[in-house]
Scaffold this active site. Sequence first.
Site, mmCIF file in Angstrom:
data_model
loop_
_atom_site.group_PDB
_atom_site.id
_atom_site.type_symbol
_atom_site.label_atom_id
_atom_site.label_comp_id
_atom_site.label_asym_id
_atom_site.label_seq_id
_atom_site.Cartn_x
_atom_site.Cartn_y
_atom_site.Cartn_z
ATOM 1 N N CYS A 137 -52.751 37.930 -19.436
ATOM 2 C CA CYS A 137 -52.491 37.861 -17.995
ATOM 3 C C CYS A 137 -53.605 37.102 -17.281
ATOM 4 C CB CYS A 137 -52.349 39.267 -17.426
ATOM 5 S SG CYS A 137 -52.130 39.282 -15.651
ATOM 6 N N CYS A 140 -54.617 38.550 -13.902
ATOM 7 C CA CYS A 140 -55.451 39.760 -13.965
ATOM 8 C C CYS A 140 -56.873 39.413 -14.398
ATOM 9 C CB CYS A 140 -54.901 40.763 -14.980
ATOM 10 S SG CYS A 140 -53.130 40.905 -15.015
ATOM 11 N N ASP A 141 -57.012 38.550 -15.392
ATOM 12 C CA ASP A 141 -58.310 38.375 -16.053
ATOM 13 C C ASP A 141 -58.962 37.000 -15.852
ATOM 14 O OD1 ASP A 141 -57.907 40.917 -17.115
ATOM 15 O OD2 ASP A 141 -56.785 40.115 -18.817
#
Length: 313
Positions: A137, A140-141
């Site tokens: 992701c 997200c990261d």
Amino acid sequence: MEQHDCIIIGSGPAGYTAAIYAARADLKPIMYMGLQPGGQLTTTTEVDNFPGYPQGVDGNAMMEDLKNQAERFGTDIRFGIVTKTELNPEVGGYHTLTIDESTQVQARTVIISTGASAKYLGLPAEEKFMGFGVSACAVCDGFFYKGQEVVVVGAGDTAAEEATYLAKLCPKVTMLVRRDEMRASKAMQNRVLETKNITVLWNTETVDLVGDDKGLTGVQVKNNQTGEEETIPATGFFVAIGHKPNTDIFKGQIDMDDTGYIKTKADSTATNFPGVFCSGDAQDKIYRQAVTAAGTGCMAALESERYLGALGH
Ligand code: NDP
């Protein structure tokens, strides 16, 4: 034990749409949000193709809108994961769900909207570097890899989206495509090919991930036409090769295909259990769009209403 008319499992576009329709039909639906409240769209950036948002919309904002809309009509939205199901084969019977391995609740209709999760390549090194270089992701990261070189594997819309997102944070993004063409939509492909700091390596597969105890340092790849191998320096490896339906808790009960997608009757969301309906990515491996998931969520709620109506409720 709590008994309800309608329980919805999962909180993506399918679950929320089912909730809006079921609540408006006065089924007083209960929703268990599951492991990833809001579903897969909370890990995407801009959603450009959902009707009604001419300028596009942030995935999280869209899911918040859907949640608010479901709540406006009285959906009881709860944190919790359904960990076990005992489905009743009798028409009109109560189905029993275990929540977080402890509480049990029953409902006459169950709408499964558990969606799908990211797949990984299956390399032992993926597990070793999970959270220290490996991610599925970018939204997200990606922030953790700001200013660093990263690799994205995959050639669908997800991979194209992840690569263009990462290209805004990272000086160099290498995309590994295992064939000589991408599966992504033409618009997404063009976005990738027009982004200067994305390099696409065609006919290229991942052999292994290399690194040390601090994390990933490179990705070993092989050209499947020439057999040539090289190691690409990278601290981030983003896997974007598709998804697996989240249907394990129904295995051995509900009919599913050999890849785990729940089978529904033609032109319907009905499963092989009376009163159990399935919508969204848990049953759709063809379209897998937010709008198609929402469509089948609507169908599942209408079918639940008709089922309960036929029982005299
Ligand atoms: P897809 O199934 O569409 O694509 C998966 C990609 O991963 C394919 O290119 C496939 O290669 C590649 N792949 C699979 N296994 C491997 C492997 N072992 N090694 C290397 N590559 C591999 O999944 P997506 O998640 O990209 O998309 C799913 C659905 O969601 C699609 O319908 C897509 O259109 C939609 N979507 C829409 C978005 C949007 O509209 N904003 C954003 C993201 C997704 P190959 O092509 O060779 O099979």
